[in-house]
Design an enzyme around this catalytic site. Structure first.
Site, PDB file in Angstrom:
ATOM      1  N   LYS A 197      17.013  16.142 -16.267  1.00 12.84           N
ATOM      2  CA  LYS A 197      15.404  15.666 -16.489  1.00 12.84           C
ATOM      3  C   LYS A 197      15.380  14.739 -16.456  1.00 12.84           C
ATOM      4  O   LYS A 197      15.289  13.472 -16.780  1.00 12.84           O
ATOM      5  CB  LYS A 197      15.086  15.930 -18.041  1.00 12.84           C
ATOM      6  CG  LYS A 197      15.788  17.387 -19.109  1.00 12.84           C
ATOM      7  CD  LYS A 197      14.969  18.354 -18.337  1.00 12.84           C
ATOM      8  CE  LYS A 197      15.086  19.649 -18.674  1.00 12.84           C
ATOM      9  NZ  LYS A 197      13.924  20.657 -18.987  1.00 12.84           N
ATOM     10  N   HIS A 328      13.446  30.918 -15.480  1.00 11.01           N
ATOM     11  CA  HIS A 328      13.591  30.097 -16.552  1.00 11.01           C
ATOM     12  C   HIS A 328      14.743  30.781 -17.896  1.00 11.01           C
ATOM     13  O   HIS A 328      13.748  31.512 -17.696  1.00 11.01           O
ATOM     14  CB  HIS A 328      12.642  29.396 -16.670  1.00 11.01           C
ATOM     15  CG  HIS A 328      12.220  28.686 -18.282  1.00 11.01           C
ATOM     16  ND1 HIS A 328      11.779  29.470 -19.536  1.00 11.01           N
ATOM     17  CD2 HIS A 328      13.024  27.588 -18.344  1.00 11.01           C
ATOM     18  CE1 HIS A 328      12.425  27.891 -19.889  1.00 11.01           C
ATOM     19  NE2 HIS A 328      12.468  27.156 -19.322  1.00 11.01           N
TER      20      HIS A 328
END
Length: 396
Positions: A197, A328
């Site tokens: 991230k 996802h």
């Protein structure tokens, strides 16, 4: 002059979502819906938390659907919500469930339309489609089980395994040292890619973390980054240009999920592929990305877009544009859908959901193996039953 006696209005064709025809093979006997909260081992933070837009994630809400037909076939499906929306998913699904009783479970497309129209007042996106998703996925699971095939095989698989990457070890709530340890564990277990991230308020912190991770991976597997929609167009372009020498597999959600124009501009400007789509909650919202050539990797989420039926519609249009696919979350579902996609895809590995299912997916040489079990190949654990906070049955 118009003479109504001499004119006839052509008969209208039957509308989708209404009565089944004479080819009805089976009927839905019962539907059971359950709201389950999966606790996470530790609070999870991405860029949305560090920018103050959301709180750390501590649990995931799941809507499970179990259907049994008159012929004795059964299916299991689920959708989910993070931080908010679980009770709403469950409540809307309960509103729709009576519409399923007596329907032929094989008529997945017609049933999807019927449920969509039954809940038309709340729209065709968001909670509405995500509630339908659990039911639709359950019906596809039942259909594949009835055929005695893994779902991927029922859909017409292109491959028996899919390249997989790990996300759950790369959150911003983890230190660089923890991410390094997670990377080593993932690669040792057969994972074929790593995603971390980014998207913090200070991009320079992201760059330092990315540099440390890149050095640690040392070219062993591909690396992806995910900004979770937290950059503006200028920041995304500057960051993208700075990291081009790293040969990243993709930059994910650099901009607001609905900014198709901005993503398209980035895709034109940068050599690094652009990926997005996970936050969109309908097939039509994905069409905006596809029409604009806004992504190199499209990332639909079947539980969010309304299930497998609309997911396949997205894939049809994305395939025509030669876009890559990287669904996802929910690898238990998306492994099958990715295996049936024409162009070589990725599937996202999350270990969070492991306590919910009795079966474990096999990973080998960087790829996740499509299970030989019929349907999705999943069954609920006793823990999943214990974490159930509400359940309701229809048709029994």
């Amino acid at each position: 002059m118009f003479d109504p006696d001499r004119r006839t209005i052509p008969a209208q064709p039957p509308k989708a979502g209404f009565a089944a025809g004479p080819s009805k093979l089976d009927a839905i006997r019962s539907v059971t819906l359950s709201l389950v909260y999966l606790p996470l081992a530790r609070p999870i933070s991405d860029a949305k938390v560090l920018t103050g837009r959301q709180k750390p994630l501590t649990q995931v809400a799941f809507l499970f659907c179990e259907i049994v037909s008159e012929a004795g076939h059964s299916g299991l499906g689920f959708s989910y919500s993070k931080r908010a929306g679980g009770p709403a998913l469950y409540a809307h699904a309960c509103e729709l469930a009576d519409n399923l009783i007596g329907e032929d479970p094989n008529d997945t497309a017609r049933i999807w339309d019927k449920l969509c129209w039954a809940g038309a007042s709340v729209g065709r996106s968001g909670i509405a489609t995500q509630a339908i998703a659990a039911i639709d996925i359950c019906l596809w699971d039942l259909k594949a089980k009835r055929a005695g095939l893994p779902l991927a095989k029922l859909l017409g698989a292109h491959r028996d395994s899919v390249a997989c990457y790990n996300t759950s070890g790369g959150f911003l709530s983890s230190s660089v040292e923890e991410i390094r340890d997670a990377i080593d564990h993932s690669i040792a277990s057969g994972i074929g890619g790593i995603k971390i991230k980014v998207g913090q308020p200070d991009p320079m912190i992201d760059l330092r973390r990315l540099d440390a991770v890149t050095s640690h991976i040392d070219g062993r597997v591909p690396l992806m980054v995910d900004a979770n929609q937290q950059w503006d167009r200028t920041t995304a372009l500057r960051f993208g240009r700075l990291v081009e020498p790293l040969n990243l597999e993709w930059i994910e959600e650099p901009l607001d999920a609905y900014d198709a124009e901005g993503h398209a501009a980035l895709a034109r400007e940068l050599a690094t592929p652009i990926a997005t789509g996970e936050m969109l909650a309908s097939a039509d919202e994905h069409m905006a990305l596809i029409r604009a050539d806004a992504v190199d990797f499209i990332q639909p989420d079947a539980p969010r877009v309304g299930g497998i039926t609309p997911f396949l519609r997205i894939c049809t249009h994305a395939e025509a544009k030669r876009m890559r696919l990287a669904p996802h979350f929910a690898m238990e579902i998306h492994l099958h859908l990715a295996a049936a996609y024409a162009h070589e895809p990725w599937v996202e590995h999350f270990d969070w959901l492991a306590p919910l299912f009795n079966e474990e997916l096999e990973i080998k040489d960087g790829r996740m193996i499509v299970p030989a079990r019929p349907g999705l190949g999943c069954s609920l654990t006793g823990k999943a039953r214990d974490w159930t906070v509400e359940t309701r049955s229809f048709g029994v």
